[in-house]
Design a protein around this motif. Structure first.
Motif, mmCIF file in Angstrom:
data_model
loop_
_atom_site.group_PDB
_atom_site.id
_atom_site.type_symbol
_atom_site.label_atom_id
_atom_site.label_comp_id
_atom_site.label_asym_id
_atom_site.label_seq_id
_atom_site.Cartn_x
_atom_site.Cartn_y
_atom_site.Cartn_z
ATOM 1 N N LEU A 1 0.393 -0.910 0.260
ATOM 2 C CA LEU A 1 -0.063 0.233 -0.381
ATOM 3 C C LEU A 1 0.928 0.636 -0.350
ATOM 4 C CD1 LEU A 1 -2.909 0.848 -0.409
ATOM 5 C CD2 LEU A 1 -3.026 1.375 2.664
ATOM 6 N N ASN B 1 -8.572 -6.592 -3.159
ATOM 7 C CA ASN B 1 -9.239 -4.828 -3.387
ATOM 8 C C ASN B 1 -10.753 -5.232 -4.043
ATOM 9 O OD1 ASN B 1 -8.785 -2.538 -2.416
ATOM 10 N ND2 ASN B 1 -7.891 -1.600 -4.289
ATOM 11 N N ARG C 1 2.750 1.330 -3.542
ATOM 12 C CA ARG C 1 1.587 1.581 -4.712
ATOM 13 C C ARG C 1 0.507 2.454 -4.879
ATOM 14 N NH1 ARG C 1 -0.738 -4.233 -6.402
ATOM 15 N NH2 ARG C 1 1.172 -5.176 -7.238
ATOM 16 N N GLY C 2 0.654 2.500 -3.523
ATOM 17 C CA GLY C 2 -0.832 3.849 -3.203
ATOM 18 C C GLY C 2 -1.701 3.194 -3.261
ATOM 19 N N SER C 3 -2.320 1.929 -3.256
ATOM 20 C CA SER C 3 -3.030 0.664 -3.249
ATOM 21 C C SER C 3 -2.731 -0.979 -2.738
ATOM 22 C CB SER C 3 -3.968 0.936 -5.252
ATOM 23 O OG SER C 3 -3.259 0.399 -6.379
#
Length: 142
Positions: free
Chosen positions: A128, A139, A131-133
């Protein structure tokens, strides 16, 4: 990335294609707990991390392994439910065909006396942060 995994000496990987039988190609242990990473191996020659999961947990200072069916990490990979109520051995081929995934590579790690829940949390936090996700299968319910 994922330097924490280098300390776990009992580890391995296997490839899975939609026509394979997951129970046959999965070489994860039936008597150990840990974490596993699922990679889409068909992304332009690169591997894309699409899922981080775990099997087992620590209770009262002891690791509790999954015991139903095959047991351990292998049972979680083969019979664990994902994308609803179907076990991975049935849903992965469907999802792979639907999204044009030709091959998955699954890396597994026996986390020894470390709590798989905590190791999974650390891995998810690291990806997270990078990558920021989260990985796409962590998800999305599909």
């Amino acid at each position: 990335m994922f330097d924490i995994l280098t300390k776990y000496k009992n580890n391995g990987y296997f490839d899975f294609e939609p026509d394979d039988k997951l129970v046959s190609v999965c070489n994860a242990p039936t008597n150990k707990s840990g974490v596993y990473l699922v990679w889409n191996s068909t992304c332009n020659g690169n591997k894309e991390l699409i899922y981080i999961g775990r099997s087992g947990k620590k209770e009262n200072g002891k690791i509790v392994h999954r015991k139903a069916g095959l047991g351990g990490i292998k049972d979680r990979l083969v019979n664990g439910h994902q994308f609803g109520k179907l076990p991975r051995k049935r849903i992965w081929p469907i999802i792979m065909l639907q999204y044009g995934i030709k091959k998955l590579t699954v890396s597994w790690f026996d986390t020894e006396n470390d709590d798989p829940v905590e190791v999974e949390r650390l891995l998810l936090n690291e990806i997270l942060h990078i990558r920021g996700s989260l990985p796409v299968w962590n998800n999305q319910p599909y």
